[in-house]
Scaffold this motif. Structure first.
Motif, PDB file in Angstrom:
ATOM      1  N   SER A 170       0.807  -1.227   0.000  1.00 46.65           N
ATOM      2  CA  SER A 170       0.000   0.000   0.000  1.00 46.65           C
ATOM      3  C   SER A 170       0.837   1.272   0.000  1.00 46.65           C
ATOM      4  O   SER A 170       0.294   2.345  -0.257  1.00 46.65           O
ATOM      5  CB  SER A 170      -0.896   0.018   1.247  1.00 46.65           C
ATOM      6  OG  SER A 170      -0.096   0.228   2.407  1.00 46.65           O
ATOM      7  N   CYS A 171       2.128   1.163   0.324  1.00 47.03           N
ATOM      8  CA  CYS A 171       2.882   2.405   0.509  1.00 47.03           C
ATOM      9  C   CYS A 171       4.383   2.150   0.343  1.00 47.03           C
ATOM     10  O   CYS A 171       4.848   1.008   0.366  1.00 47.03           O
ATOM     11  CB  CYS A 171       2.591   3.004   1.878  1.00 47.03           C
ATOM     12  SG  CYS A 171       2.920   1.879   3.240  1.00 47.03           S
ATOM     13  N   ALA A 172       5.107   3.259   0.211  1.00 45.31           N
ATOM     14  CA  ALA A 172       6.531   3.159  -0.135  1.00 45.31           C
ATOM     15  C   ALA A 172       7.355   2.552   0.989  1.00 45.31           C
ATOM     16  O   ALA A 172       8.325   1.834   0.728  1.00 45.31           O
ATOM     17  CB  ALA A 172       7.066   4.542  -0.494  1.00 45.31           C
ATOM     18  N   GLU A 173       7.005   2.810   2.241  1.00 46.58           N
ATOM     19  CA  GLU A 173       7.865   2.276   3.306  1.00 46.58           C
ATOM     20  C   GLU A 173       7.812   0.749   3.339  1.00 46.58           C
ATOM     21  O   GLU A 173       8.776   0.110   3.752  1.00 46.58           O
ATOM     22  CB  GLU A 173       7.516   2.879   4.673  1.00 46.58           C
ATOM     23  CG  GLU A 173       6.173   2.507   5.231  1.00 46.58           C
ATOM     24  CD  GLU A 173       5.930   3.146   6.605  1.00 46.58           C
ATOM     25  OE1 GLU A 173       5.650   4.355   6.635  1.00 46.58           O
ATOM     26  OE2 GLU A 173       6.018   2.441   7.616  1.00 46.58           O
ATOM     27  N   VAL A 174       6.715   0.173   2.884  1.00 42.77           N
ATOM     28  CA  VAL A 174       6.633  -1.286   2.759  1.00 42.77           C
ATOM     29  C   VAL A 174       7.441  -1.741   1.537  1.00 42.77           C
ATOM     30  O   VAL A 174       8.204  -2.714   1.599  1.00 42.77           O
ATOM     31  CB  VAL A 174       5.158  -1.729   2.665  1.00 42.77           C
ATOM     32  CG1 VAL A 174       5.050  -3.198   2.300  1.00 42.77           C
ATOM     33  CG2 VAL A 174       4.449  -1.454   3.990  1.00 42.77           C
ATOM     34  N   ALA A 175       7.288  -1.024   0.446  1.00 44.65           N
ATOM     35  CA  ALA A 175       8.046  -1.383  -0.765  1.00 44.65           C
ATOM     36  C   ALA A 175       9.546  -1.295  -0.516  1.00 44.65           C
ATOM     37  O   ALA A 175      10.322  -2.070  -1.084  1.00 44.65           O
ATOM     38  CB  ALA A 175       7.629  -0.482  -1.919  1.00 44.65           C
ATOM     39  N   GLU A 176       9.968  -0.363   0.362  1.00 45.57           N
ATOM     40  CA  GLU A 176      11.406  -0.249   0.682  1.00 45.57           C
ATOM     41  C   GLU A 176      11.936  -1.539   1.298  1.00 45.57           C
ATOM     42  O   GLU A 176      13.080  -1.905   1.091  1.00 45.57           O
ATOM     43  CB  GLU A 176      11.674   0.916   1.641  1.00 45.57           C
ATOM     44  CG  GLU A 176      11.562   2.296   1.024  1.00 45.57           C
ATOM     45  CD  GLU A 176      12.641   2.619  -0.013  1.00 45.57           C
ATOM     46  OE1 GLU A 176      13.481   1.757  -0.333  1.00 45.57           O
ATOM     47  OE2 GLU A 176      12.596   3.758  -0.512  1.00 45.57           O
TER      48      GLU A 176
END
Ligand code: URP
Ligand code: ZN
Ligand code: ZN
Length: 482
Positions: free
Chosen positions: A242-248
Protein backbone atom coordinates in the motif's frame (compact mmCIF):
# COMPACT_ATOMS: atom_id res chain seq x y z
CA UNK A 1 2.37 -19.29 -41.69
CA UNK A 2 -0.83 -21.17 -40.69
CA UNK A 3 -3.95 -20.11 -42.54
CA UNK A 4 -5.20 -16.92 -40.91
CA UNK A 5 -8.82 -17.05 -39.80
CA UNK A 6 -8.95 -13.58 -38.29
CA UNK A 7 -6.76 -10.54 -38.89
CA UNK A 8 -6.61 -7.45 -36.69
CA UNK A 9 -5.53 -4.78 -39.12
CA UNK A 10 -3.85 -1.41 -38.81
CA UNK A 11 -3.54 -1.16 -35.03
CA UNK A 12 -0.57 -0.20 -32.87
CA UNK A 13 0.63 -3.37 -31.14
CA UNK A 14 1.82 -2.64 -27.61
CA UNK A 15 3.74 -5.32 -25.73
CA UNK A 16 6.19 -5.34 -22.84
CA UNK A 17 9.02 -4.87 -25.33
CA UNK A 18 7.81 -2.11 -27.61
CA UNK A 19 5.22 -0.59 -29.89
CA UNK A 20 4.88 -1.32 -33.60
CA UNK A 21 2.24 -0.79 -36.22
CA UNK A 22 1.43 -4.25 -37.58
CA UNK A 23 -1.38 -6.69 -38.28
CA UNK A 24 -2.09 -9.68 -36.05
CA UNK A 25 -3.07 -12.98 -37.64
CA UNK A 26 -5.10 -15.43 -35.55
CA UNK A 27 -6.03 -19.08 -36.12
CA UNK A 28 -7.20 -21.77 -33.75
CA UNK A 29 -7.42 -19.24 -30.94
CA UNK A 30 -3.73 -18.37 -31.15
CA UNK A 31 -1.57 -15.69 -32.68
CA UNK A 32 -0.08 -17.19 -35.83
CA UNK A 33 1.38 -14.15 -37.57
CA UNK A 34 2.56 -10.60 -36.94
CA UNK A 35 3.26 -8.73 -40.15
CA UNK A 36 3.05 -5.31 -41.74
CA UNK A 37 0.11 -6.49 -43.84
CA UNK A 38 -1.89 -9.71 -43.53
CA UNK A 39 -4.14 -10.51 -46.50
CA UNK A 40 -6.64 -13.26 -47.12
CA UNK A 41 -8.08 -13.68 -43.63
CA UNK A 42 -11.66 -14.95 -43.50
CA UNK A 43 -12.53 -12.24 -41.02
CA UNK A 44 -11.01 -8.83 -40.42
CA UNK A 45 -11.19 -6.40 -37.50
CA UNK A 46 -10.11 -2.89 -38.48
CA UNK A 47 -8.09 -1.37 -35.65
CA UNK A 48 -7.00 2.00 -37.10
CA UNK A 49 -6.41 4.41 -34.24
CA UNK A 50 -6.54 1.62 -31.64
CA UNK A 51 -3.84 0.05 -29.53
CA UNK A 52 -3.64 -3.73 -29.65
CA UNK A 53 -2.60 -4.94 -26.21
CA UNK A 54 -2.47 -8.31 -24.45
CA UNK A 55 -5.61 -9.07 -22.46
CA UNK A 56 -5.11 -8.27 -18.79
CA UNK A 57 -3.94 -11.02 -16.44
CA UNK A 58 -5.33 -10.42 -12.95
CA UNK A 59 -3.57 -12.73 -10.51
CA UNK A 60 -5.36 -11.63 -7.33
CA UNK A 61 -9.16 -11.93 -7.50
CA UNK A 62 -11.56 -13.13 -4.83
CA UNK A 63 -14.38 -14.80 -6.73
CA UNK A 64 -17.13 -16.93 -5.12
CA UNK A 65 -14.87 -17.16 -2.12
CA UNK A 66 -16.29 -17.82 1.34
CA UNK A 67 -14.77 -15.28 3.72
CA UNK A 68 -13.43 -15.75 7.22
CA UNK A 69 -16.62 -14.34 8.77
CA UNK A 70 -18.75 -17.00 7.09
CA UNK A 71 -20.01 -14.71 4.29
CA UNK A 72 -19.29 -15.08 0.61
CA UNK A 73 -17.52 -12.63 -1.66
CA UNK A 74 -20.44 -11.96 -3.89
CA UNK A 75 -19.04 -12.25 -7.36
CA UNK A 76 -19.82 -15.48 -9.24
CA UNK A 77 -17.47 -16.70 -11.92
CA UNK A 78 -20.02 -15.65 -14.53
CA UNK A 79 -20.45 -12.10 -13.23
CA UNK A 80 -16.69 -11.81 -12.65
CA UNK A 81 -16.07 -12.85 -16.25
CA UNK A 82 -18.40 -10.15 -17.54
CA UNK A 83 -16.77 -7.55 -15.33
CA UNK A 84 -13.26 -8.62 -16.30
CA UNK A 85 -13.97 -8.57 -20.06
CA UNK A 86 -15.66 -5.17 -19.72
CA UNK A 87 -12.35 -3.79 -18.45
CA UNK A 88 -9.96 -5.64 -20.79
CA UNK A 89 -8.94 -8.54 -18.55
CA UNK A 90 -9.07 -12.08 -19.97
CA UNK A 91 -7.36 -14.33 -17.37
CA UNK A 92 -7.57 -14.50 -13.59
CA UNK A 93 -6.13 -16.34 -10.64
CA UNK A 94 -8.53 -16.69 -7.69
CA UNK A 95 -8.41 -18.51 -4.37
CA UNK A 96 -9.41 -21.97 -3.18
CA UNK A 97 -10.24 -21.48 0.51
CA UNK A 98 -9.28 -23.60 3.50
CA UNK A 99 -10.96 -23.45 6.90
CA UNK A 100 -9.06 -24.22 10.08
CA UNK A 101 -9.77 -27.82 11.09
CA UNK A 102 -10.44 -28.80 7.49
CA UNK A 103 -8.31 -30.11 4.68
CA UNK A 104 -7.60 -28.43 1.36
CA UNK A 105 -8.86 -31.15 -0.95
CA UNK A 106 -12.48 -30.96 0.13
CA UNK A 107 -12.88 -27.52 -1.50
CA UNK A 108 -10.79 -28.10 -4.59
CA UNK A 109 -13.29 -29.92 -6.81
CA UNK A 110 -16.18 -27.68 -5.89
CA UNK A 111 -14.15 -24.55 -6.59
CA UNK A 112 -12.87 -25.85 -9.92
CA UNK A 113 -16.44 -26.73 -10.91
CA UNK A 114 -17.63 -23.23 -10.02
CA UNK A 115 -14.80 -21.62 -11.98
CA UNK A 116 -15.63 -23.76 -15.00
CA UNK A 117 -19.06 -22.08 -15.17
CA UNK A 118 -17.38 -18.79 -16.08
CA UNK A 119 -15.83 -17.41 -19.24
CA UNK A 120 -12.37 -16.45 -18.01
CA UNK A 121 -9.28 -18.55 -18.52
CA UNK A 122 -8.23 -19.19 -14.98
CA UNK A 123 -5.94 -20.68 -12.41
CA UNK A 124 -6.04 -20.82 -8.62
CA UNK A 125 -3.99 -20.06 -5.55
CA UNK A 126 -4.45 -22.54 -2.70
CA UNK A 127 -5.07 -20.71 0.59
CA UNK A 128 -3.45 -22.38 3.61
CA UNK A 129 -4.87 -21.46 7.01
CA UNK A 130 -4.20 -24.71 8.86
CA UNK A 131 -0.86 -26.22 7.81
CA UNK A 132 -1.12 -29.62 9.48
CA UNK A 133 1.08 -32.56 8.46
CA UNK A 134 -1.95 -34.08 6.75
CA UNK A 135 -2.46 -30.92 4.67
CA UNK A 136 1.17 -30.29 3.77
CA UNK A 137 2.40 -33.82 3.30
CA UNK A 138 -0.58 -35.76 1.96
CA UNK A 139 -2.99 -33.24 0.44
CA UNK A 140 -0.71 -30.53 -0.97
CA UNK A 141 1.03 -32.90 -3.41
CA UNK A 142 -2.40 -33.76 -4.83
CA UNK A 143 -3.30 -30.09 -5.26
CA UNK A 144 0.06 -29.46 -6.91
CA UNK A 145 -0.48 -32.42 -9.24
CA UNK A 146 -3.54 -30.60 -10.56
CA UNK A 147 -1.29 -27.79 -11.79
CA UNK A 148 -1.93 -25.39 -8.89
CA UNK A 149 1.46 -23.94 -8.08
CA UNK A 150 0.91 -21.09 -5.64
CA UNK A 151 -0.04 -20.88 -1.99
CA UNK A 152 -1.62 -17.90 -0.30
CA UNK A 153 -1.17 -17.17 3.39
CA UNK A 154 -2.42 -14.42 5.68
CA UNK A 155 -0.44 -12.95 8.55
CA UNK A 156 -3.59 -11.22 9.79
CA UNK A 157 -7.42 -11.61 10.01
CA UNK A 158 -9.00 -13.48 12.93
CA UNK A 159 -9.95 -16.79 11.33
CA UNK A 160 -7.14 -17.29 8.86
CA UNK A 161 -3.85 -15.82 10.09
CA UNK A 162 -0.78 -18.00 10.55
CA UNK A 163 1.73 -17.86 13.38
CA UNK A 164 5.38 -17.53 12.38
CA UNK A 165 5.84 -21.25 13.06
CA UNK A 166 2.94 -22.11 10.76
CA UNK A 167 4.18 -19.73 8.08
CA UNK A 168 7.61 -21.40 8.20
CA UNK A 169 5.97 -24.80 7.72
CA UNK A 170 4.15 -23.51 4.63
CA UNK A 171 7.36 -22.00 3.23
CA UNK A 172 9.18 -25.28 3.66
CA UNK A 173 6.38 -27.28 2.02
CA UNK A 174 6.20 -24.78 -0.85
CA UNK A 175 9.92 -25.15 -1.44
CA UNK A 176 9.60 -28.93 -1.47
CA UNK A 177 6.70 -28.87 -3.93
CA UNK A 178 8.04 -26.01 -6.09
CA UNK A 179 5.24 -23.56 -5.40
CA UNK A 180 5.28 -19.80 -5.08
CA UNK A 181 3.95 -18.28 -1.81
CA UNK A 182 1.87 -15.08 -1.77
CA UNK A 183 1.63 -13.30 1.54
CA UNK A 184 -0.87 -10.86 3.04
CA UNK A 185 1.47 -8.91 5.31
CA UNK A 186 -0.05 -7.16 8.33
CA UNK A 187 0.68 -7.85 12.00
CA UNK A 188 -2.34 -9.63 13.50
CA UNK A 189 -1.64 -8.93 17.19
CA UNK A 190 -0.82 -5.28 16.63
CA UNK A 191 -4.05 -4.71 14.72
CA UNK A 192 -6.08 -6.55 17.35
CA UNK A 193 -4.55 -4.38 20.05
CA UNK A 194 -5.32 -1.21 18.11
CA UNK A 195 -8.92 -2.31 17.41
CA UNK A 196 -9.54 -2.99 21.10
CA UNK A 197 -8.17 0.43 22.05
CA UNK A 198 -10.27 2.23 19.42
CA UNK A 199 -13.46 0.42 20.42
CA UNK A 200 -12.79 1.08 24.11
CA UNK A 201 -12.60 4.77 23.26
CA UNK A 202 -15.93 4.56 21.43
CA UNK A 203 -14.34 5.09 18.01
CA UNK A 204 -16.33 2.77 15.75
CA UNK A 205 -16.86 4.57 12.42
CA UNK A 206 -15.43 3.16 9.16
CA UNK A 207 -12.58 5.66 9.09
CA UNK A 208 -11.04 3.96 12.14
CA UNK A 209 -10.27 0.96 9.94
CA UNK A 210 -7.22 2.92 8.74
CA UNK A 211 -6.32 3.97 12.28
CA UNK A 212 -6.31 0.31 13.36
CA UNK A 213 -3.80 -0.74 10.71
CA UNK A 214 -1.27 2.02 10.02
CA UNK A 215 1.67 1.46 7.64
CA UNK A 216 3.96 0.23 10.42
CA UNK A 217 1.88 -2.95 10.92
CA UNK A 218 2.21 -3.69 7.23
CA UNK A 219 5.93 -2.84 7.21
CA UNK A 220 6.68 -5.04 10.21
CA UNK A 221 4.85 -8.04 8.77
CA UNK A 222 6.48 -7.54 5.39
CA UNK A 223 9.93 -7.44 6.98
CA UNK A 224 9.16 -10.62 8.91
CA UNK A 225 7.59 -12.42 5.93
CA UNK A 226 10.67 -11.69 3.85
CA UNK A 227 13.13 -12.62 6.62
CA UNK A 228 11.49 -16.00 7.16
CA UNK A 229 11.31 -16.64 3.40
CA UNK A 230 15.01 -15.78 3.22
CA UNK A 231 15.68 -18.29 5.98
CA UNK A 232 13.96 -21.05 4.02
CA UNK A 233 15.18 -19.73 0.64
CA UNK A 234 11.61 -19.78 -0.64
CA UNK A 235 10.39 -17.24 -3.25
CA UNK A 236 7.44 -15.08 -2.15
CA UNK A 237 5.30 -12.32 -3.59
CA UNK A 238 4.08 -9.68 -1.12
CA UNK A 239 0.47 -8.93 -1.96
CA UNK A 240 -1.18 -5.51 -2.15
CA UNK A 241 1.67 -3.24 -1.05
CA UNK A 242 0.00 0.00 0.00
CA UNK A 243 2.88 2.40 0.51
CA UNK A 244 6.53 3.16 -0.13
CA UNK A 245 7.87 2.28 3.31
CA UNK A 246 6.63 -1.29 2.76
CA UNK A 247 8.05 -1.38 -0.77
CA UNK A 248 11.41 -0.25 0.68
CA UNK A 249 11.51 -3.51 2.66
CA UNK A 250 11.12 -5.40 -0.60
CA UNK A 251 13.72 -3.26 -2.39
CA UNK A 252 16.28 -3.83 0.39
CA UNK A 253 15.73 -7.59 0.27
CA UNK A 254 15.91 -7.66 -3.53
CA UNK A 255 19.24 -5.83 -3.31
CA UNK A 256 20.48 -8.68 -1.10
CA UNK A 257 19.37 -11.19 -3.74
CA UNK A 258 16.32 -12.44 -1.84
CA UNK A 259 13.63 -13.88 -4.11
CA UNK A 260 10.84 -11.51 -3.20
CA UNK A 261 8.49 -9.54 -5.45
CA UNK A 262 5.89 -6.90 -4.74
CA UNK A 263 2.36 -6.48 -6.04
CA UNK A 264 0.26 -3.34 -5.67
CA UNK A 265 -3.31 -2.47 -6.69
CA UNK A 266 -5.07 0.54 -8.27
CA UNK A 267 -6.63 1.49 -4.92
CA UNK A 268 -3.20 2.41 -3.55
CA UNK A 269 -2.67 5.04 -6.26
CA UNK A 270 -6.24 6.35 -6.39
CA UNK A 271 -8.00 6.03 -3.01
CA UNK A 272 -6.99 7.51 0.35
CA UNK A 273 -7.74 7.03 4.04
CA UNK A 274 -9.94 10.13 3.77
CA UNK A 275 -12.33 8.18 1.56
CA UNK A 276 -13.19 6.06 4.60
CA UNK A 277 -14.17 9.29 6.36
CA UNK A 278 -16.69 10.24 3.66
CA UNK A 279 -20.29 10.78 4.71
CA UNK A 280 -23.57 10.84 2.81
CA UNK A 281 -27.04 12.14 3.61
CA UNK A 282 -28.46 8.61 3.36
CA UNK A 283 -25.81 6.64 5.20
CA UNK A 284 -23.94 9.15 7.33
CA UNK A 285 -20.45 8.01 8.26
CA UNK A 286 -21.19 4.47 7.05
CA UNK A 287 -20.59 5.77 3.51
CA UNK A 288 -16.89 5.25 4.27
CA UNK A 289 -17.44 1.48 4.41
CA UNK A 290 -17.40 1.47 0.60
CA UNK A 291 -13.65 2.01 0.71
CA UNK A 292 -12.68 -0.48 3.43
CA UNK A 293 -10.01 -2.87 2.27
CA UNK A 294 -6.80 -4.18 3.79
CA UNK A 295 -4.19 -2.86 3.87
CA UNK A 296 -6.03 0.45 4.15
CA UNK A 297 -5.52 3.14 1.50
CA UNK A 298 -3.03 5.74 2.81
CA UNK A 299 -2.61 9.52 2.47
CA UNK A 300 -2.87 11.19 -0.95
CA UNK A 301 0.84 12.03 -0.85
CA UNK A 302 1.56 8.29 -0.86
CA UNK A 303 0.31 7.86 -4.43
CA UNK A 304 3.38 9.41 -6.09
CA UNK A 305 5.67 7.38 -3.84
CA UNK A 306 3.94 4.17 -4.93
CA UNK A 307 4.34 5.26 -8.57
CA UNK A 308 8.07 5.74 -7.88
CA UNK A 309 8.27 2.18 -6.59
CA UNK A 310 6.45 0.99 -9.70
CA UNK A 311 8.88 2.89 -11.94
CA UNK A 312 11.84 1.43 -10.01
CA UNK A 313 10.48 -2.06 -10.67
CA UNK A 314 10.17 -2.89 -6.96
CA UNK A 315 6.41 -3.23 -7.47
CA UNK A 316 6.18 -5.06 -10.76
CA UNK A 317 2.64 -6.50 -10.78
CA UNK A 318 -0.65 -4.61 -10.43
CA UNK A 319 -3.65 -6.77 -9.55
CA UNK A 320 -7.16 -5.72 -8.60
CA UNK A 321 -7.60 -7.65 -5.31
CA UNK A 322 -11.20 -7.68 -6.51
CA UNK A 323 -13.32 -8.65 -3.52
CA UNK A 324 -16.89 -7.56 -4.11
CA UNK A 325 -19.27 -6.96 -1.24
CA UNK A 326 -22.32 -4.89 -1.98
CA UNK A 327 -23.07 -1.99 0.30
CA UNK A 328 -26.53 -3.41 1.06
CA UNK A 329 -27.75 -7.01 1.03
CA UNK A 330 -27.14 -10.22 2.98
CA UNK A 331 -23.43 -10.50 2.15
CA UNK A 332 -22.92 -6.76 1.99
CA UNK A 333 -20.88 -4.30 4.02
CA UNK A 334 -23.85 -3.99 6.40
CA UNK A 335 -24.18 -7.74 6.87
CA UNK A 336 -23.50 -7.65 10.61
CA UNK A 337 -26.07 -4.92 11.21
CA UNK A 338 -23.53 -2.69 12.87
CA UNK A 339 -21.48 0.36 12.02
CA UNK A 340 -18.42 -1.05 13.81
CA UNK A 341 -15.46 -0.73 11.46
CA UNK A 342 -13.96 -4.04 12.57
CA UNK A 343 -17.09 -5.96 11.55
CA UNK A 344 -17.36 -4.58 8.02
CA UNK A 345 -16.17 -7.14 5.43
CA UNK A 346 -12.81 -6.12 3.95
CA UNK A 347 -12.47 -5.74 0.22
CA UNK A 348 -13.56 -3.63 -2.72
CA UNK A 349 -14.64 -4.45 -6.27
CA UNK A 350 -12.07 -3.49 -8.92
CA UNK A 351 -11.67 -6.15 -11.61
CA UNK A 352 -13.14 -3.89 -14.33
CA UNK A 353 -11.49 -0.66 -13.30
CA UNK A 354 -7.95 -2.08 -12.92
CA UNK A 355 -6.75 -1.55 -16.49
CA UNK A 356 -8.56 1.73 -17.19
CA UNK A 357 -7.34 3.27 -13.91
CA UNK A 358 -3.74 2.15 -14.36
CA UNK A 359 -3.73 3.23 -18.00
CA UNK A 360 -5.26 6.59 -17.24
CA UNK A 361 -3.24 7.39 -14.11
CA UNK A 362 -0.11 5.77 -15.53
CA UNK A 363 0.12 6.17 -19.31
CA UNK A 364 -2.29 9.06 -20.02
CA UNK A 365 -0.78 11.14 -17.22
CA UNK A 366 2.77 10.35 -18.36
CA UNK A 367 3.90 8.43 -15.27
CA UNK A 368 4.78 5.21 -17.12
CA UNK A 369 5.24 4.13 -20.73
CA UNK A 370 2.63 2.04 -22.57
CA UNK A 371 5.08 -0.88 -22.50
CA UNK A 372 5.45 -0.58 -18.74
CA UNK A 373 1.67 -0.62 -18.40
CA UNK A 374 1.51 -3.89 -20.35
CA UNK A 375 4.25 -5.37 -18.17
CA UNK A 376 2.41 -4.45 -14.96
CA UNK A 377 -1.05 -5.70 -15.84
CA UNK A 378 -0.38 -8.61 -18.21
CA UNK A 379 3.18 -9.76 -18.89
CA UNK A 380 4.69 -9.75 -15.40
CA UNK A 381 1.68 -11.39 -13.71
CA UNK A 382 1.68 -14.07 -16.41
CA UNK A 383 5.40 -14.71 -15.88
CA UNK A 384 5.12 -14.63 -12.11
CA UNK A 385 2.29 -17.17 -12.12
CA UNK A 386 3.78 -19.45 -14.75
CA UNK A 387 1.20 -18.56 -17.42
CA UNK A 388 3.78 -17.10 -19.83
CA UNK A 389 4.28 -17.48 -22.81
CA UNK A 390 0.70 -18.65 -23.33
CA UNK A 391 -0.72 -15.55 -21.62
CA UNK A 392 0.47 -11.96 -21.17
CA UNK A 393 1.90 -11.16 -24.61
CA UNK A 394 1.18 -10.86 -28.30
CA UNK A 395 3.61 -13.17 -30.06
CA UNK A 396 3.34 -16.14 -32.38
CA UNK A 397 2.10 -19.11 -30.34
CA UNK A 398 0.42 -17.05 -27.60
CA UNK A 399 -3.31 -17.31 -26.95
CA UNK A 400 -5.01 -14.53 -28.89
CA UNK A 401 -6.18 -12.71 -25.76
CA UNK A 402 -6.32 -9.14 -26.94
CA UNK A 403 -7.68 -5.83 -25.70
CA UNK A 404 -8.30 -3.30 -28.47
CA UNK A 405 -7.79 -0.07 -26.66
CA UNK A 406 -8.82 3.48 -27.52
CA UNK A 407 -6.10 5.53 -25.80
CA UNK A 408 -8.03 8.80 -26.25
CA UNK A 409 -11.46 7.68 -25.06
CA UNK A 410 -12.59 9.65 -22.01
CA UNK A 411 -15.11 8.12 -19.65
CA UNK A 412 -16.56 8.87 -16.25
CA UNK A 413 -16.70 5.70 -14.18
CA UNK A 414 -20.10 4.55 -12.95
CA UNK A 415 -21.16 1.39 -11.20
CA UNK A 416 -23.18 0.23 -14.20
CA UNK A 417 -20.05 0.34 -16.39
CA UNK A 418 -18.25 -2.03 -14.03
CA UNK A 419 -20.70 -4.89 -14.81
CA UNK A 420 -19.77 -6.52 -11.50
CA UNK A 421 -22.29 -7.81 -9.02
CA UNK A 422 -21.71 -5.24 -6.26
CA UNK A 423 -24.14 -2.35 -5.91
CA UNK A 424 -21.40 0.31 -5.91
CA UNK A 425 -17.93 1.09 -7.18
CA UNK A 426 -15.41 2.94 -5.01
CA UNK A 427 -14.33 4.71 -8.22
CA UNK A 428 -17.75 6.28 -8.97
CA UNK A 429 -17.31 9.60 -10.80
CA UNK A 430 -13.60 9.26 -11.55
CA UNK A 431 -12.55 10.40 -15.03
CA UNK A 432 -10.34 8.11 -17.07
CA UNK A 433 -8.65 8.52 -20.44
CA UNK A 434 -8.24 5.23 -22.29
CA UNK A 435 -10.77 2.41 -22.54
CA UNK A 436 -11.01 -1.08 -24.08
CA UNK A 437 -13.49 -1.02 -26.94
CA UNK A 438 -13.23 -4.69 -27.88
CA UNK A 439 -11.78 -7.78 -26.22
CA UNK A 440 -10.83 -11.14 -27.70
CA UNK A 441 -10.30 -14.28 -25.64
CA UNK A 442 -8.48 -16.99 -27.57
CA UNK A 443 -9.45 -15.21 -30.77
CA UNK A 444 -13.15 -15.04 -29.94
CA UNK A 445 -14.75 -11.63 -29.60
CA UNK A 446 -16.11 -11.58 -26.03
CA UNK A 447 -16.78 -7.86 -25.51
CA UNK A 448 -17.52 -5.00 -27.87
CA UNK A 449 -18.59 -1.53 -26.80
CA UNK A 450 -19.49 -2.69 -23.28
CA UNK A 451 -21.56 -5.65 -24.55
CA UNK A 452 -20.18 -8.95 -23.24
CA UNK A 453 -21.10 -11.82 -25.52
CA UNK A 454 -19.08 -14.75 -24.12
CA UNK A 455 -21.08 -17.84 -23.24
CA UNK A 456 -20.90 -19.20 -19.67
CA UNK A 457 -18.79 -22.32 -19.36
CA UNK A 458 -16.25 -21.37 -22.03
CA UNK A 459 -13.35 -20.42 -19.72
CA UNK A 460 -10.42 -22.82 -19.57
CA UNK A 461 -8.41 -23.96 -16.57
CA UNK A 462 -4.72 -23.15 -16.94
CA UNK A 463 -2.54 -25.85 -15.34
CA UNK A 464 0.88 -24.58 -14.31
CA UNK A 465 4.30 -26.21 -14.26
CA UNK A 466 6.62 -26.43 -11.22
CA UNK A 467 8.70 -23.38 -10.38
CA UNK A 468 12.43 -23.51 -10.67
CA UNK A 469 13.30 -22.52 -7.11
CA UNK A 470 16.56 -20.89 -8.11
CA UNK A 471 14.94 -18.48 -10.54
CA UNK A 472 11.21 -19.27 -10.65
CA UNK A 473 10.02 -19.25 -14.25
CA UNK A 474 13.12 -17.33 -15.28
CA UNK A 475 12.26 -14.51 -12.93
CA UNK A 476 15.17 -12.88 -11.20
CA UNK A 477 14.82 -10.29 -8.43
CA UNK A 478 14.28 -6.84 -9.89
CA UNK A 479 13.41 -8.05 -13.32
CA UNK A 480 11.74 -10.66 -15.44
CA UNK A 481 13.69 -12.70 -17.94
CA UNK A 482 12.07 -14.50 -20.87
O1 URP B 1 -9.47 -6.11 1.98
C1 URP B 1 -9.11 -7.02 1.25
N1 URP B 1 -7.96 -6.93 0.61
N2 URP B 1 -9.91 -8.08 1.09
C2 URP B 1 -9.66 -9.22 0.33
C3 URP B 1 -8.90 -10.26 1.09
C4 URP B 1 -7.46 -9.91 1.15
O2 URP B 1 -6.96 -9.54 2.18
O3 URP B 1 -6.78 -9.98 0.12
ZN1 ZN C 1 -4.93 -9.80 1.44
ZN1 ZN D 1 -6.93 -10.29 -1.67
Amino acid sequence: MSEVELAIRGGMIVTADGMRRADVGIAGGRVVALAERIEGAAQVIEADGLWVMPGGVDTHCHIEEPNAAGGLSEESFITASRAAFAGGTTSTVSFIPQWKGHGILERADDYARRAATGMLDHSFHQIITDPTDEVLERELPQVVARGIRSLKVFLTYDAVHLSDAEYLRVLRAARKHQCLVHVHCENYDAIKWRIEALLAAGLTAPKYHAWARPPVVEREATHRAIALAELVDQPIQVFHVSCAEVAEEIAAAQARGVKVWGETCPQYVTLTADDMARTSAKDGAFEGAKFICSPAPRGADEHERVWDMIRRGVLDVVSSDHCAYSFEGPNGKRQNGTDRFDRIPNGIPGITARLPLMFSEGVSKGRITPEHFVRLVATNPAKMLGLWPRKGGIHVGADADIALWDPQRKRTLTNAMMQHVADYTPYEGMEVTGWPVRVLRRGESVMENDQVTAQPGTGQFLPRAPYDMIAPRGITPNGFAD
